[in-house]
Scaffold this motif. Structure first.
Motif, PDB file in Angstrom:
ATOM      1  N   GLU A 114       0.821  -1.202   0.000  1.00 35.35           N
ATOM      2  CA  GLU A 114       0.000   0.000   0.000  1.00 35.35           C
ATOM      3  C   GLU A 114       0.861   1.260   0.000  1.00 35.35           C
ATOM      4  N   VAL A 115       1.960   1.233   0.734  1.00 30.27           N
ATOM      5  CA  VAL A 115       2.859   2.396   0.734  1.00 30.27           C
ATOM      6  C   VAL A 115       3.349   2.684  -0.676  1.00 30.27           C
ATOM      7  N   ILE A 116       3.773   1.644  -1.389  1.00 31.47           N
ATOM      8  CA  ILE A 116       4.259   1.825  -2.758  1.00 31.47           C
ATOM      9  C   ILE A 116       3.148   2.314  -3.671  1.00 31.47           C
ATOM     10  N   LEU A 117       1.984   1.686  -3.589  1.00 32.32           N
ATOM     11  CA  LEU A 117       0.884   2.052  -4.484  1.00 32.32           C
ATOM     12  C   LEU A 117       0.399   3.478  -4.240  1.00 32.32           C
ATOM     13  N   ASN A 118       0.557   3.976  -3.019  1.00 34.91           N
ATOM     14  CA  ASN A 118       0.084   5.323  -2.694  1.00 34.91           C
ATOM     15  C   ASN A 118       1.159   6.395  -2.823  1.00 34.91           C
ATOM     16  N   THR A 119       2.412   5.982  -3.045  1.00 31.10           N
ATOM     17  CA  THR A 119       3.482   6.984  -3.088  1.00 31.10           C
ATOM     18  C   THR A 119       4.344   6.915  -4.344  1.00 31.10           C
ATOM     19  N   SER A 120       4.784   5.738  -4.720  1.00 29.29           N
ATOM     20  CA  SER A 120       5.791   5.669  -5.795  1.00 29.29           C
ATOM     21  C   SER A 120       5.632   4.403  -6.622  1.00 29.29           C
ATOM     22  N   TRP A 121       4.414   4.114  -7.026  1.00 30.66           N
ATOM     23  CA  TRP A 121       4.142   2.859  -7.711  1.00 30.66           C
ATOM     24  C   TRP A 121       4.679   2.832  -9.123  1.00 30.66           C
ATOM     25  N   LYS A 122       4.784   3.968  -9.761  1.00 27.75           N
ATOM     26  CA  LYS A 122       5.169   3.971 -11.175  1.00 27.75           C
ATOM     27  C   LYS A 122       6.618   3.547 -11.323  1.00 27.75           C
ATOM     28  N   GLY A 123       6.865   2.622 -12.239  1.00 24.24           N
ATOM     29  CA  GLY A 123       8.157   1.953 -12.330  1.00 24.24           C
ATOM     30  C   GLY A 123       9.367   2.849 -12.335  1.00 24.24           C
ATOM     31  N   THR A 143       1.499  -9.292  -9.607  1.00 22.82           N
ATOM     32  CA  THR A 143       2.172  -7.987  -9.621  1.00 22.82           C
ATOM     33  C   THR A 143       1.951  -7.272 -10.946  1.00 22.82           C
ATOM     34  N   GLN A 144       2.049  -7.998 -12.046  1.00 22.42           N
ATOM     35  CA  GLN A 144       1.803  -7.400 -13.362  1.00 22.42           C
ATOM     36  C   GLN A 144       0.377  -6.855 -13.449  1.00 22.42           C
ATOM     37  N   LYS A 145      -0.580  -7.607 -12.919  1.00 22.15           N
ATOM     38  CA  LYS A 145      -1.971  -7.160 -12.963  1.00 22.15           C
ATOM     39  C   LYS A 145      -2.181  -5.907 -12.114  1.00 22.15           C
ATOM     40  N   ILE A 146      -1.510  -5.834 -10.976  1.00 22.06           N
ATOM     41  CA  ILE A 146      -1.598  -4.652 -10.116  1.00 22.06           C
ATOM     42  C   ILE A 146      -1.073  -3.431 -10.864  1.00 22.06           C
ATOM     43  N   TYR A 147       0.054  -3.589 -11.532  1.00 20.47           N
ATOM     44  CA  TYR A 147       0.622  -2.474 -12.297  1.00 20.47           C
ATOM     45  C   TYR A 147      -0.287  -2.080 -13.451  1.00 20.47           C
ATOM     46  N   GLN A 148      -0.810  -3.071 -14.164  1.00 24.89           N
ATOM     47  CA  GLN A 148      -1.700  -2.796 -15.282  1.00 24.89           C
ATOM     48  C   GLN A 148      -2.900  -1.976 -14.820  1.00 24.89           C
ATOM     49  N   LYS A 149      -3.475  -2.376 -13.686  1.00 24.32           N
ATOM     50  CA  LYS A 149      -4.645  -1.675 -13.166  1.00 24.32           C
ATOM     51  C   LYS A 149      -4.311  -0.233 -12.812  1.00 24.32           C
ATOM     52  N   LYS A 150      -3.156  -0.020 -12.192  1.00 23.42           N
ATOM     53  CA  LYS A 150      -2.777   1.346 -11.809  1.00 23.42           C
ATOM     54  C   LYS A 150      -2.586   2.227 -13.042  1.00 23.42           C
ATOM     55  N   GLU A 184      -4.025   1.825 -15.974  1.00 23.13           N
ATOM     56  CA  GLU A 184      -5.332   2.047 -16.577  1.00 23.13           C
ATOM     57  C   GLU A 184      -6.119   3.103 -15.811  1.00 23.13           C
ATOM     58  N   GLU A 185      -5.894   3.187 -14.505  1.00 20.21           N
ATOM     59  CA  GLU A 185      -6.588   4.193 -13.698  1.00 20.21           C
ATOM     60  C   GLU A 185      -6.217   5.613 -14.108  1.00 20.21           C
ATOM     61  N   ILE A 186      -5.007   5.779 -14.658  1.00 24.51           N
ATOM     62  CA  ILE A 186      -4.610   7.125 -15.109  1.00 24.51           C
ATOM     63  C   ILE A 186      -4.743   7.267 -16.625  1.00 24.51           C
ATOM     64  N   GLY A 187      -5.434   6.306 -17.245  1.00 23.53           N
ATOM     65  CA  GLY A 187      -5.732   6.426 -18.662  1.00 23.53           C
ATOM     66  C   GLY A 187      -4.665   5.905 -19.595  1.00 23.53           C
ATOM     67  N   GLU A 188      -3.695   5.171 -19.090  1.00 17.67           N
ATOM     68  CA  GLU A 188      -2.673   4.575 -19.953  1.00 17.67           C
ATOM     69  C   GLU A 188      -2.997   3.100 -20.148  1.00 17.67           C
ATOM     70  N   TYR A 189      -2.594   2.578 -21.311  1.00 23.21           N
ATOM     71  CA  TYR A 189      -2.910   1.183 -21.630  1.00 23.21           C
ATOM     72  C   TYR A 189      -1.631   0.440 -21.987  1.00 23.21           C
ATOM     73  N   LYS A 190      -1.586  -0.834 -21.620  1.00 20.88           N
ATOM     74  CA  LYS A 190      -0.422  -1.676 -21.875  1.00 20.88           C
ATOM     75  C   LYS A 190       0.865  -0.998 -21.430  1.00 20.88           C
ATOM     76  N   PRO A 191       1.058  -0.820 -20.144  1.00 24.39           N
ATOM     77  CA  PRO A 191       2.268  -0.156 -19.646  1.00 24.39           C
ATOM     78  C   PRO A 191       3.513  -0.939 -19.989  1.00 24.39           C
ATOM     79  N   HIS A 192       4.608  -0.214 -20.127  1.00 22.15           N
ATOM     80  CA  HIS A 192       5.888  -0.867 -20.359  1.00 22.15           C
ATOM     81  C   HIS A 192       6.410  -1.400 -19.038  1.00 22.15           C
ATOM     82  N   THR A 193       6.385  -2.700 -18.888  1.00 18.69           N
ATOM     83  CA  THR A 193       6.868  -3.328 -17.663  1.00 18.69           C
ATOM     84  C   THR A 193       7.859  -4.418 -18.032  1.00 18.69           C
ATOM     85  N   PRO A 194       8.732  -4.779 -17.121  1.00 24.74           N
ATOM     86  CA  PRO A 194       9.715  -5.812 -17.427  1.00 24.74           C
ATOM     87  C   PRO A 194       9.057  -7.170 -17.596  1.00 24.74           C
ATOM     88  N   PRO A 195       9.697  -8.088 -18.313  1.00 25.70           N
ATOM     89  CA  PRO A 195       9.131  -9.424 -18.468  1.00 25.70           C
ATOM     90  C   PRO A 195       8.847 -10.044 -17.111  1.00 25.70           C
TER      91      PRO A 195
END
Length: 278
Positions: free
Chosen positions: A64-73, A204-211, A213-224
């Protein structure tokens, strides 16, 4: 006195793929197991055993700390995490240890980042909860700098660009572990561990994808997906998982020997590597 005993994680029944690097890889794995054994055992901190940090409650708080403060890769969790922890230094001490030890374990075997850079990040987090003298004492007594010198492979891009994603992944490892009726079986079977870690990576990938999408971005660039758990697998079972981090390198090696020696394709890169005569 040097410990010459054979640790349990050097799994019987497998041919070691370590070759001429066996001593270095086993030493690195012994170092990593100082933390890993707590994750799958008593859940205590390696840096400060007074605290329980690998339990589901602490893991969820850390996520929760990461998701609320610095979640973006590409963000900088090493600015935001200390800001959060310092608001209640003692209460948040388990979080400081969770983040610090996760980052220590993440970078222990990879030479992607320098020891000084990694140490600086760990110290920033710990000093938000402990005074500088206590941090220096913990690092000295736990041989943290020595552990970070046990380099055996080059990490991929995620080692430099995705620390926050790795924090969420470690949280998921702990949360999903808490749901198992016999969690010790995961640390006793390399293939059970691989499956468990892959599930944590998928979540973890799904959590990032959801975050995103919440800001209007699709298919984020994430590591394999495998980039999150590969180092952990190498550290946990060094005589099963070849210390080759990059997927492309592993595929090149297995493809070469399969053609050269007419070896079967098991459908699993790690099992293919084990089939190569040593």
């Amino acid at each position: 006195m040097e410990d010459n005993s054979v640790p349990a994680y050097l799994t019987e029944g497998y041919r070691s793929p370590l070759g001429p690097y066996q001593r270095e890889v086993e030493e690195s794995s012994r170092g990593a197991h100082r933390i890993i054994d707590h994750i799958f055992g008593d859940k205590k901190s390696y840096l400060d055993p007074e605290y329980t940090i690998w339990d589901a409650e602490t893991a969820r708080r850390a996520q929760e700390v990461i998701l609320n403060t610095s979640w973006k890769g590409t963000g900088d969790p090493f600015l935001e995490i200390p800001k959060y922890i310092v608001q209640a230094p003692v209460e948040n001490r388990p979080l400081a240890l969770f983040f610090g030890e996760t980052y220590l374990l993440r970078n222990m075997q990879s030479d992607r980042l320098t020891i000084n850079l990694t140490m600086g990040c760990i110290e920033k987090i710990l000093m938000a909860s402990y005074d500088p003298d206590r941090v220096a004492q913990m690092i000295r007594e736990t041989e943290t700098r020595w552990l970070l010198g046990l380099k055996i492979f080059k990490g991929g891009q995620q080692f430099g660009d995705y620390p926050s994603m790795h924090f969420i992944w470690m949280a998921q490892v702990c949360v999903t572990l808490s749901t198992l009726t016999e969690p010790q079986k995961v640390i006793q079977d390399p293939w059970a561990l691989k499956s468990h870690l892959e599930r944590a990576s998928s979540v973890t990938q799904k959590i990032y994808q959801k975050k995103y999408e919440e800001i209007g971005e699709y298919k984020p660039h994430t590591p394999p997906q495998g980039g999150l758990d590969r180092a952990f697998r190498i550290a946990t079972f060094p005589n099963v998982f070849e210390p080759l981090y990059l997927l492309g390198v592993r595929r090149d090696v297995t493809n070469y020997f399969q053609r050269k020696l007419n070896l079967p394709d098991t459908g699993d890169d790690d099992r293919n590597l084990l089939e190569i005569p040593k």
